[in-house]
Design an enzyme around this catalytic site. Structure first.
Site, short mmCIF file in Angstrom:
data_model
loop_
_atom_site.label_atom_id
_atom_site.label_comp_id
_atom_site.label_asym_id
_atom_site.label_seq_id
_atom_site.Cartn_x
_atom_site.Cartn_y
_atom_site.Cartn_z
N ASP A 289 11.44 1.83 10.22
CA ASP A 289 10.54 0.89 10.91
C ASP A 289 10.66 1.07 12.43
O ASP A 289 9.66 0.99 13.16
CB ASP A 289 10.90 -0.57 10.59
CG ASP A 289 10.51 -0.97 9.18
OD1 ASP A 289 9.50 -0.44 8.67
OD2 ASP A 289 11.20 -1.82 8.59
N LYS B 17 0.83 -1.21 0.00
CA LYS B 17 0.00 0.00 0.00
C LYS B 17 0.87 1.26 0.00
O LYS B 17 0.35 2.38 0.03
CB LYS B 17 -0.89 0.00 1.24
CG LYS B 17 -1.95 -1.10 1.17
CD LYS B 17 -2.88 -1.03 2.36
CE LYS B 17 -4.06 -1.97 2.14
NZ LYS B 17 -5.06 -1.83 3.18
N LYS C 179 15.56 -6.21 3.26
CA LYS C 179 16.05 -5.13 4.14
C LYS C 179 17.50 -5.33 4.57
O LYS C 179 18.24 -4.37 4.76
CB LYS C 179 15.14 -5.00 5.36
CG LYS C 179 13.75 -4.49 5.00
CD LYS C 179 12.84 -4.35 6.20
CE LYS C 179 11.42 -4.02 5.76
NZ LYS C 179 10.49 -3.83 6.85
P1 NDP Z 1 10.67 -12.62 9.37
O1 NDP Z 1 10.38 -13.65 8.33
O2 NDP Z 1 11.97 -11.91 9.36
O3 NDP Z 1 10.49 -13.29 10.83
C1 NDP Z 1 9.38 -14.07 11.12
C2 NDP Z 1 9.40 -14.44 12.60
O4 NDP Z 1 8.17 -15.06 12.92
C3 NDP Z 1 10.50 -15.43 12.99
O5 NDP Z 1 11.00 -15.07 14.24
C4 NDP Z 1 9.74 -16.77 13.04
O6 NDP Z 1 10.29 -17.69 13.96
C5 NDP Z 1 8.40 -16.30 13.57
N1 NDP Z 1 7.29 -17.18 13.21
C6 NDP Z 1 6.76 -17.41 11.99
N2 NDP Z 1 5.69 -18.23 12.08
C7 NDP Z 1 5.54 -18.53 13.39
C8 NDP Z 1 4.61 -19.31 14.12
N3 NDP Z 1 3.62 -19.97 13.50
N4 NDP Z 1 4.73 -19.37 15.46
C9 NDP Z 1 5.71 -18.69 16.09
N5 NDP Z 1 6.63 -17.93 15.48
C10 NDP Z 1 6.54 -17.83 14.12
O7 NDP Z 1 9.43 -11.61 9.29
P2 NDP Z 1 9.41 -10.03 9.56
O8 NDP Z 1 10.13 -9.72 10.82
O9 NDP Z 1 9.79 -9.31 8.31
O10 NDP Z 1 7.83 -9.76 9.76
C11 NDP Z 1 7.15 -10.22 10.93
C12 NDP Z 1 5.72 -9.72 10.93
O11 NDP Z 1 5.69 -8.29 11.01
C13 NDP Z 1 4.96 -10.10 9.68
O12 NDP Z 1 3.70 -10.59 10.07
C14 NDP Z 1 4.80 -8.81 8.91
O13 NDP Z 1 3.56 -8.78 8.22
C15 NDP Z 1 4.81 -7.78 10.03
N6 NDP Z 1 5.35 -6.48 9.59
C16 NDP Z 1 4.62 -5.34 9.84
C17 NDP Z 1 5.11 -4.11 9.46
C18 NDP Z 1 4.29 -2.87 9.70
O14 NDP Z 1 4.68 -1.81 9.21
N7 NDP Z 1 3.21 -2.95 10.45
C19 NDP Z 1 6.43 -3.95 8.82
C20 NDP Z 1 7.10 -5.20 8.61
C21 NDP Z 1 6.57 -6.42 8.99
P3 NDP Z 1 11.50 -18.72 13.55
O15 NDP Z 1 12.77 -17.92 13.66
O16 NDP Z 1 11.40 -19.81 14.55
O17 NDP Z 1 11.21 -19.16 12.15
#
Ligand code: NDP
Length: 264
Positions: free
Chosen positions: A100, A16, A64
């Site tokens: 962020d 968006k 990033k």
């Molecule tokens: P990453 O892929 O870098 O990290 C994902 C994280 O989520 C990891 O720590 C992973 O754990 C964990 N994870 C994934 N699935 C599960 C689950 N089912 N149960 C527990 N832990 C889980 O993602 P990002 O950091 O880039 O993004 C994270 C969230 O933040 C996303 O949902 C994204 O939409 C949101 N976001 C929002 C923004 C905003 O502006 N509001 C900006 C950027 C992101 P593991 O290490 O064990 O795999």
């Protein structure tokens, strides 16, 4: 000639950011266009940015970290997070920032008297939120499903847990920075352990936006004041826009950007 801006990502079709920035450029009367730029190879991000003559760009998943490495210079908190979401073209040099982190702080500014924060997740968003909170003096704790990604936080002396060794404790704010609940009905942590934590917390923030996630539902049921990730998205954009145009955004402009996000 119009100035050019873009968001790099893969996928990027859902973004968006073009709505938000194009409406903001129009509002301030700046001749600029902001488009989606699907990138297949993160290694080429700097070259693509310069080749297309972009004045500025945003960077989203999964670029990033590579964007941090490929910038000519990183300024501000991005140096600590080692990931950036904004590029600025300064006379052919790429200057990079992370908006962020300050965007997250703006998003939670109404949560008062927060001292201890539990961050769920250890990806890029968890890093931005954790370092932002750490830098303003909060006690930060990180809980992630797996242990592998915790070394980044341990290097900051942040107390870390994996799902196997978590100790239930009192936190004022719990932040879901995982992707659990994004396109499924998962909770970020087992209910038996999450529920008592939420019961003792005052606030719960989910970085996922535009959705009442299982995490937010459970937090609300347990008496937390809740908020989704829309304001984090908004304020990272507002702060990037300020870098794009070199001016502070006033409340009217922020309102324009907020309404742009609400468009389908
Ligand atoms: P990453 O892929 O870098 O990290 C994902 C994280 O989520 C990891 O720590 C992973 O754990 C964990 N994870 C994934 N699935 C599960 C689950 N089912 N149960 C527990 N832990 C889980 O993602 P990002 O950091 O880039 O993004 C994270 C969230 O933040 C996303 O949902 C994204 O939409 C949101 N976001 C929002 C923004 C905003 O502006 N509001 C900006 C950027 C992101 P593991 O290490 O064990 O795999």
């Amino acid at each position: 000639m119009s100035k050019k801006f873009a968001i790099f990502g893969n996928p990027v079709s859902h973004s968006k950011s073009p709505n938000m920035h194009n409406d903001a450029f129009r509002f301030i009367g700046c001749d600029a266009v902001y488009k989606k730029h699907l990138l297949n190879d993160g290694e080429s991000i700097a070259k693509e940015f310069l080749k297309h003559g972009y004045s500025g760009a945003n960077i989203t998943v999964p670029f990033k970290e590579i964007a941090f490495k490929k910038a000519d210079e990183v300024r501000g908190i991005g140096l600590k997070i080692k990931a950036v979401n904004t590029y600025i073209n300064e006379d052919g040099k790429i200057i990079a920032y992370n908006t962020d982190a300050p965007g997250f702080l703006k998003a939670i500014q109404d949560f008062k008297d927060v001292k201890n924060v539990l961050i769920l997740g250890a990806g890029g968003t968890a890093k931005a939120a954790s370092i932002a909170l750490y830098e303003v003096g909060k006690s930060v704790y990180v809980l992630n499903r797996s242990k592998e990604k915790l070394s980044f936080f341990e290097a900051w002396d942040i107390k870390c847990y994996s799902h196997d060794d978590f100790e239930i404790s009192d936190f004022d704010l719990v932040v879901n920075a995982t992707s659990a609940g994004l396109d499924n009905d998962d909770l970020p942590f087992i209910k038996e352990n999450l529920e008592p934590v939420l019961k003792n917390a005052k606030y719960a923030y989910d970085c996922i936006y535009g959705k009442m996630t299982p995490f937010l539902k459970l937090a609300q049921k347990n008496g937390c004041e809740i908020k989704d990730g829309t304001d984090m998205l908004l304020y990272q954009g507002v702060l990037a826009f300020e870098l794009f145009v070199g001016k502070r955004a006033d409340e009217e402009l922020i309102g324009i950007m907020r309404r742009a996000l609400e468009k389908v």
